[in-house]
Write a protein that holds these residues in place. Sequence first.
Motif, PDB file in Angstrom:
ATOM      1  N   HIS A 213       0.849  -1.432  -0.133  1.00 36.78           N
ATOM      2  CA  HIS A 213       0.122   0.027  -0.023  1.00 36.78           C
ATOM      3  C   HIS A 213       0.852   1.290  -0.084  1.00 36.78           C
ATOM      4  CE1 HIS A 213      -3.502  -2.205   1.930  1.00 36.78           C
ATOM      5  NE2 HIS A 213      -3.365  -2.657   0.784  1.00 36.78           N
ATOM      6  N   HIS A 214       1.962   1.306   0.802  1.00 36.80           N
ATOM      7  CA  HIS A 214       2.341   2.475   0.948  1.00 36.80           C
ATOM      8  C   HIS A 214       3.807   2.693   0.380  1.00 36.80           C
ATOM      9  CE1 HIS A 214      -0.350   3.085   4.126  1.00 36.80           C
ATOM     10  NE2 HIS A 214       0.277   2.361   5.031  1.00 36.80           N
ATOM     11  N   SER A 220      -3.249   7.616  -2.055  1.00 38.13           N
ATOM     12  CA  SER A 220      -3.408   8.783  -1.245  1.00 38.13           C
ATOM     13  C   SER A 220      -4.591   8.532  -0.589  1.00 38.13           C
ATOM     14  CB  SER A 220      -3.166  10.026  -2.067  1.00 38.13           C
ATOM     15  OG  SER A 220      -4.403   9.867  -3.024  1.00 38.13           O
ATOM     16  N   ASN A 221      -5.262   9.146   0.390  1.00 34.21           N
ATOM     17  CA  ASN A 221      -6.294   9.178   0.911  1.00 34.21           C
ATOM     18  C   ASN A 221      -7.472   9.514   0.129  1.00 34.21           C
ATOM     19  OD1 ASN A 221      -5.183   8.678   3.552  1.00 34.21           O
ATOM     20  ND2 ASN A 221      -5.011  10.798   4.155  1.00 34.21           N
ATOM     21  N   ASP A 222      -7.378  10.316  -0.820  1.00 33.88           N
ATOM     22  CA  ASP A 222      -8.483  10.699  -1.674  1.00 33.88           C
ATOM     23  C   ASP A 222      -8.388   9.907  -3.028  1.00 33.88           C
ATOM     24  OD1 ASP A 222      -6.007  11.880  -2.644  1.00 33.88           O
ATOM     25  OD2 ASP A 222      -6.959  14.040  -2.942  1.00 33.88           O
ATOM     26  N   GLU A 461      -0.876   7.764  -7.467  1.00 30.98           N
ATOM     27  CA  GLU A 461      -1.357   7.471  -6.129  1.00 30.98           C
ATOM     28  C   GLU A 461      -2.775   6.754  -6.218  1.00 30.98           C
ATOM     29  OE1 GLU A 461      -1.038  11.186  -4.269  1.00 30.98           O
ATOM     30  OE2 GLU A 461       1.132  10.803  -3.776  1.00 30.98           O
ATOM     31  N   TYR A 547     -12.382   1.897  -0.894  1.00 30.58           N
ATOM     32  CA  TYR A 547     -13.015   3.123  -1.685  1.00 30.58           C
ATOM     33  C   TYR A 547     -13.808   2.785  -2.639  1.00 30.58           C
ATOM     34  CZ  TYR A 547     -12.625   6.994  -4.677  1.00 30.58           C
ATOM     35  OH  TYR A 547     -13.015   8.204  -5.456  1.00 30.58           O
TER      36      TYR A 547
END
Length: 633
Positions: A213-214, A220-222, A461, A547
């Motif tokens: 993931h990172h 990114s969060n959005d 992202e 998401y």
Amino acid sequence: MTKETATGTPAGVSGPDGVVHPQGGVQPRGKWANNMEFIFSMAGEIIGLGNVWRFPYLCYKNGGGVFFIPYFVFLFFCGMPVFFLETALGQYTSEGGVTAWRKICPMFEGLGVAAQVIVAYLNIYYIVVLAWAIFYLYNSFKSPLPWSTCDNWWNTELCHSRSSVFGNPDLFQVGSNWSFLNNVTAPDYILNDNYTEIDPYPIGRSPEEEFWHHRVLRMSNDMSMGKVNWDLALCLLLAWIVCYFCIFKGIKLTGKVVYFTATFPYLMLFILFIRGVTLPGAGEGLRYYLTPDISRLIDPHVWHDAGTQVFFSFAMCQGVLTALGSYNKYNNNCYRDCLALCCLNSATSIFAGFVVFSVLGFMAHDMGLSMDDVVSSGPGLVFLAYPRALSLLPGSSFWAVLFFLMILFLGLDSQFVCVESMATALSDLFPHHLRRPRAREVLTLVIAVVCFILGLPLITEGGIVLFMLIDNYGASGISLLFIACCESIVIGWVYGADRFYDNIEDMIGYKPFPILKYCWLFITPLICGVTLLHELANSHRIMVYGYVIGTRGIALSTLLILTPLMCIPVFILVALCKNRQKMTTPSSDLRQARPHMPILTLCERVVFKAQVQPNRHVAENKEDLMMGEPSVV
């Protein structure tokens, strides 16, 4: 006035003997140097990541060994007929995925165009998986493996690692040093057997998840798509460079490259299989993989999964099989080749299940988990579950290198054959421009550059969301099933199943098994239609790592499905406007061995009479054809 050859065929045009006669500056259409090049190319295309990351999971999910029953039903009555149809179509017409359908039935040229749109989707997104594999392969040379610890800059405070009892037995002796857990406070992480048997990561995330993931995706969060991950972009560029140099000379080079790229993954699979079955817990993993659950046969979802797996794993309805078959000599026994390739693909899928589940069984045993907690499919298997299992082994870096080399080569030959298919289709559409000296190299370079640029949003992202959308809706079951249904109907009812049987007999010397005719006429369209209705009735919204796809995502997914399918009615209208009298009339330069015979009969009754007049070139060219065309490669 157009210059003609001795047979009366315009120079530079495929004559009734299937041989292409060169015309000023236009290079002749090549052929495979030998039959093995065709076999290896086809094997490289159809045997890919789906055999490893999808089929084993579907077996486990849908009743273990019972899943083989619906799988082989779809294979025999739907997969093989369409697989052979597309391959024989290419060999008979000596044309790529678009012009082959134009020659067989002009009004259905849109079938070929629709397939090329799907190939374009594949060329853009499938190679992103290879970029991920290259990134993991590079990191596999590090020790310890970067996804096995929580000591990296991308890890968060929620990262909890666990060492392997099998790989690090000294850590589990009395007085062992567990100071590597210094980023976890005592109340958060209790070293208790009962607790760790339930969940090795009671709080937070595993290092494999955080690496994925990172470090790899850097979501990114959005989920924005504004920032491209530069290191993944370099991996994607490297993948395209390798792909380009495998095919830039056309089949003259591709036919040689596939000898290695199609066989190397089998060596890796065999090595991983031997290692996997010797691990503790492997037997339990294999039991979960194969244990039959007869009750699942009444579940329509099981049959749906079997059908979609057959279509995905055999690369049908993408124009690829037609393109590869078009480089065969006219009298090549493509019927025998297709049967062998179908058996090889299915056997590879089953064998890959043993490789995957033996290692996952070991991981479940070593970490005190149930198989339900470790089994996954798709990217989750290749980039989370399997790397986690490999990190538990002694010499984990060595096994990780072997695994990701296998993944890289499994995907590479599928990728460059798809690019070759698109280049073939375009070259056949515009032969006077794209068959000139060095034109092939430029065309392949243009395809690679355009697809590379279009693939960059997939490694941003939020690119994983776009990747999943294309994966689910670009080459979707809806599109493939609809195209397969149309192809069977066109060959069976419009062109004529009996006429196509005569064409095949003329090529290979005998008629195929009679059931194929009835598959094209009835069984395959029926199966595809029912499965398509089930797919439409059970479509659902996609969620990617929590998401939920919003309105824009739904609009994009709808566009991805409709774009290829709209090509079919559009080209029917084009043919209607051009010449409605010849909408279903095949090209006059196609060889017809029995032009006076009915094109379709059922129960010895004539359904459609003969439509093509006897070709005056048939008799004089028959001897040359059966001896085989000279290779120009």
